[in-house]
Design a protein around this motif. Structure first.
Motif, short mmCIF file in Angstrom:
data_model
loop_
_atom_site.label_atom_id
_atom_site.label_comp_id
_atom_site.label_asym_id
_atom_site.label_seq_id
_atom_site.Cartn_x
_atom_site.Cartn_y
_atom_site.Cartn_z
N LEU A 265 135.81 24.63 77.82
CA LEU A 265 137.30 24.68 77.19
C LEU A 265 137.95 25.73 77.11
N ARG A 266 139.38 25.97 77.46
CA ARG A 266 139.86 27.22 77.53
C ARG A 266 141.44 26.82 77.08
N ALA A 267 141.87 28.35 76.26
CA ALA A 267 143.34 28.32 75.82
C ALA A 267 143.56 29.52 75.90
N ALA A 268 144.72 30.03 76.75
CA ALA A 268 144.74 31.47 76.73
C ALA A 268 143.43 32.13 76.78
N ASP A 269 143.22 33.24 76.06
CA ASP A 269 141.92 33.74 76.24
C ASP A 269 140.76 33.43 75.38
N LEU A 270 141.20 32.18 74.80
CA LEU A 270 139.98 31.67 74.07
C LEU A 270 139.17 30.62 74.91
N GLU A 271 137.88 30.87 74.70
CA GLU A 271 137.00 29.99 75.66
C GLU A 271 135.49 29.43 74.89
N MET A 272 135.23 28.24 75.03
CA MET A 272 134.47 27.65 74.40
C MET A 272 133.29 27.03 75.48
N ASP A 273 132.15 27.50 75.48
CA ASP A 273 131.29 27.30 76.34
C ASP A 273 130.25 26.17 75.70
N LEU A 274 130.54 24.77 76.05
CA LEU A 274 129.99 23.52 75.38
C LEU A 274 128.47 23.33 75.55
N ASN B 215 137.06 37.75 75.35
CA ASN B 215 135.83 38.34 75.63
C ASN B 215 135.14 38.86 74.53
N VAL B 216 135.58 38.61 73.22
CA VAL B 216 134.77 39.14 72.13
C VAL B 216 134.09 37.67 71.61
N ARG B 217 132.72 37.65 71.29
CA ARG B 217 132.04 36.62 70.83
C ARG B 217 132.40 36.32 69.35
N VAL B 218 132.77 35.16 69.06
CA VAL B 218 133.16 34.52 67.88
C VAL B 218 132.19 33.48 67.20
N ASP B 219 131.40 33.80 66.25
CA ASP B 219 130.32 33.00 65.63
C ASP B 219 131.07 32.03 64.52
N LEU B 220 130.87 30.86 64.95
CA LEU B 220 131.22 29.57 64.06
C LEU B 220 130.21 28.88 63.53
N ALA C 122 140.97 32.38 60.79
CA ALA C 122 140.68 33.52 60.18
C ALA C 122 139.70 33.91 61.39
N LYS C 123 138.96 33.18 62.03
CA LYS C 123 138.10 33.85 62.98
C LYS C 123 138.36 33.97 64.59
N VAL C 124 139.37 32.86 64.75
CA VAL C 124 139.66 32.90 66.04
C VAL C 124 141.22 33.16 66.51
#
Length: 226
Positions: free
Chosen positions: A127-136, A145-150, A199-201
């Motif tokens: 799933l994508r929005a702008a430069d945000l990417e989620m690998d399901l 391209n920066v890893r975000v820990d959730l 705060a994270k994304v």
């Protein structure tokens, strides 16, 4: 695979559920339209089997409400209404298939499997929005391209926002989908969770994607003019 059956005739409903369970599916049964609608909107099903003539709310209205909510879950009508006009109406409202009673269970099962394969092939793995990417598949999130820990709940919240991108999601829907609970207006758990997710994304990056719609809820969308 999880299937919802909305059928008020007891023998038919029990027969369908038993057959689907024996075929390896998880099957829930609702015996009237309103219960079916509630489960459809909150139960995260892979397929909905829907009768037309139902107590409290007919199948036409159930399907119309499901589609208006943004859900694309495959729906197969299973009904005694065999007129061409009824079939056309069902398909125009957003049904994926229409099977007339009486029916052979083998044909019903073949149609169910076909719809599930089609839905699976269309379900995005990213799933994508702008430069945000989620690998399901790998359950990873990155922004620019920066890893975000959730946390698990933050991941579920972001997935919901991404899947309903551009839709304003009320707190009640977020509560039922992510926390599996009824929304209590006195609790701020939704607002706190959204704030932590932002705060994270969002905060370290541009453009900002998660927006509060006052008095309504939250929406994730790419701004037209970042």
């Amino acid at each position: 695979m999880k299937i919802l059956i909305v059928e008020d005739e007891p023998k038919t409903g029990d027969y369908l559920r038993k057959g689907l369970v024996e075929a390896g599916f998880v099957a829930d049964l609702a015996r009237d339209g309103l219960d079916g609608l509630h489960l459809a909107l909150n139960g995260d099903y892979d397929l909905i089997v829907l009768d037309v003539m139902l107590p409290s709310m007919d199948g036409w209205d159930v399907l119309q409400t499901v589609r208006q909510s943004g859900l694309t879950t495959p729906v197969i009508f299973l009904t005694a209404r065999d007129r061409v006009e009824d079939k056309v109406r069902g398909l125009e409202l957003g049904a994926d298939d229409y099977l007339v009673k009486p029916f052979a269970f083998s044909e019903f099962l073949a149609r169910v499997r076909t719809l599930l394969r089609r839905g699976k092939s269309q379900d995005p793995q990213t799933l994508r929005a702008a430069d945000l990417e989620m690998d399901l598949l790998r359950r990873r999130v990155s922004r620019a391209n920066v890893r975000v820990d959730l946390t698990a709940k933050e991941f579920a919240l972001l997935e919901l926002l991404l899947r309903r991108q551009g839709q304003v999601l009320p707190r009640s829907l977020i509560a039922s989908q992510v926390w599996d609970m009824n929304f209590d207006s006195d609790t701020n758990v939704i607002d706190v969770a959204v704030r932590r997710l932002r705060a994270k994304v969002d905060e370290p990056f541009d453009p900002k994607l998660i927006r509060t719609v006052r008095g309504m809820g939250y929406v994730l969308e790419v701004p037209e003019h970042p």
